[in-house]
Scaffold this motif. Sequence first.
Motif, PDB file in Angstrom:
ATOM      1  N   LEU A  70      26.587   4.327  27.453  1.00 38.61           N
ATOM      2  CA  LEU A  70      27.131   3.134  28.043  1.00 38.61           C
ATOM      3  C   LEU A  70      26.985   3.058  29.354  1.00 38.61           C
ATOM      4  O   LEU A  70      27.234   4.049  29.799  1.00 38.61           O
ATOM      5  CB  LEU A  70      28.534   3.300  27.653  1.00 38.61           C
ATOM      6  N   ARG A  71      26.709   1.591  29.974  1.00 40.24           N
ATOM      7  CA  ARG A  71      26.860   1.783  31.140  1.00 40.24           C
ATOM      8  C   ARG A  71      27.532   0.422  31.690  1.00 40.24           C
ATOM      9  O   ARG A  71      28.029  -0.353  31.077  1.00 40.24           O
ATOM     10  CB  ARG A  71      25.226   1.449  31.654  1.00 40.24           C
ATOM     11  N   ALA A  72      28.119   0.496  33.058  1.00 35.59           N
ATOM     12  CA  ALA A  72      28.678  -0.754  33.514  1.00 35.59           C
ATOM     13  C   ALA A  72      27.869  -2.009  33.824  1.00 35.59           C
ATOM     14  O   ALA A  72      26.758  -1.947  34.040  1.00 35.59           O
ATOM     15  CB  ALA A  72      29.145  -0.302  34.953  1.00 35.59           C
ATOM     16  N   VAL A  91      39.004   1.159  32.083  1.00 33.65           N
ATOM     17  CA  VAL A  91      37.516   0.551  31.830  1.00 33.65           C
ATOM     18  C   VAL A  91      37.671   0.077  30.183  1.00 33.65           C
ATOM     19  O   VAL A  91      37.034  -1.065  29.840  1.00 33.65           O
ATOM     20  CB  VAL A  91      36.481   1.515  31.889  1.00 33.65           C
ATOM     21  N   LYS A 103      32.885  -5.211  30.632  1.00 31.54           N
ATOM     22  CA  LYS A 103      32.547  -4.440  31.816  1.00 31.54           C
ATOM     23  C   LYS A 103      31.351  -3.267  31.385  1.00 31.54           C
ATOM     24  O   LYS A 103      30.882  -2.521  32.267  1.00 31.54           O
ATOM     25  CB  LYS A 103      33.997  -3.365  32.105  1.00 31.54           C
ATOM     26  N   LEU A 104      31.250  -3.429  30.014  1.00 32.50           N
ATOM     27  CA  LEU A 104      30.455  -2.417  29.570  1.00 32.50           C
ATOM     28  C   LEU A 104      29.288  -2.730  28.759  1.00 32.50           C
ATOM     29  O   LEU A 104      29.669  -3.607  27.932  1.00 32.50           O
ATOM     30  CB  LEU A 104      30.823  -0.997  28.934  1.00 32.50           C
ATOM     31  N   LEU A 125      28.287   5.475  32.273  1.00 36.32           N
ATOM     32  CA  LEU A 125      29.678   6.006  32.475  1.00 36.32           C
ATOM     33  C   LEU A 125      29.453   7.253  31.690  1.00 36.32           C
ATOM     34  O   LEU A 125      28.893   7.265  30.493  1.00 36.32           O
ATOM     35  CB  LEU A 125      30.557   4.955  31.472  1.00 36.32           C
TER      36      LEU A 125
END
Length: 434
Positions: A17-19, A29, A4-5, A236
């Motif tokens: 960190l990003r989705a 998450v 997811k990241l 995130l």
Amino acid sequence: MAPKLERFVSPGKGNGLRATTRIQCGELVLSAEPLACCVSNKLARDVCHHCFTRCKTLLRCSQCKMARYCNIICQKQAWACHKRECKCLQRLLPRIPTDSVRLAARLIFALLSPPTDHSEELYTLEEHESHLSSMSEQKKQGLSQLASMLELYLKQETPYLVQEMPPSCREPLSLIAKVTCNCFTISDEELQEIGVGLYPSLSLLNHDCRPNCVMVFEGPKLKLRAVRDINPEEELTISYIETLSLTEDRQKQLEDQYHFTCHCQQCDTRDKDGLMVLGEEAAWHQLKEALPRLEGLKAESNWQALLKSCSHLLSTVGSNVPDENLYKLRMTDMALDASIYQGHWEEAMRYGEKTLPVYRQYFPDPHPVHGLQLMRIGKLKHHLEYIEDALDLFKQSYQIIKLTHGHDHSLTTDLLMKMDECRSEMDQHSSSTH
């Protein structure tokens, strides 16, 4: 690591960190075990050093006399982590090193016996920033004292350890600096601090004063949950500090502790600052000035003196300072704590009720602090037999806690039980009146 990241370079912030996919509000998450963790010294007698559960009676390690466990199983499971630490503690008795020194030592021991499952870490300890170059001399001096303490603590264990250590750990000052800048406070379900831990990949999360994720702990295990819907490629964020304070105070704390200036939307617009200082300035200044002394009384558990001071000050300022004022809110919360500890339930409920509309304004997204406050006041109402009001507050709390803690958390289960109790009491009451 969850798909997811992903790691990316966040503009103006360095790593982040990003989705990679759409994440829904309330979704888990990530969950992570610490690379190393330890119970806070001030709670060393009250919390199991393995599972981080609070217990009335704990078994004490017969050798170092410091580590404590809720049962033999926890003691045995902890031995692999504790055996080296145990020797170090014995040699230093009766002195006990600080939390950050103990955490740094546990980190070294953890790196010397790497786990068998090589889970994919997004971020390694080598990459963590020490921020030494941007620190004041005074802060560096404080860290140097901790580094000397670390060397003394590890004295017998280190002659042969140094060669085996990863390069990132060979310099005590740099290691202590990394630990203090990157560790997380581990809290219990009441959000009270019980320990500290290092979760390398989660150190990539950048700060926002109105974050889209929150962290909740189950023992030392960290669970990261979304508190808003997050789109693919969106960063995130979490909050590194308690956000309920004025912009300049938040910024000062972030600069002192984490060495960056926050440019989140809440800081740039200062949108809550006006609300936080509503009222007659001379009156709320009185409250602000008194807070450090009251914090002292709270730390000493001098509830009687605390309640007396708070109720006197709150009645002095009266309606000149509205409930939304930050300093009035803090004092009302202290009066609530003190009333509960003194067993003054009606008084506690009155203070608690004043805080709820204010919490709603300051925490527009699901937030554990808001959920817990609703639950707390709900329990007071229930105890005082205002059953319908209690049920209403438990329902509101549940809507938040199920998102911030998840459906399977003990707190969520507890709330469901409380709601059932209220309903059955209401049923009994209505059948007895017919």
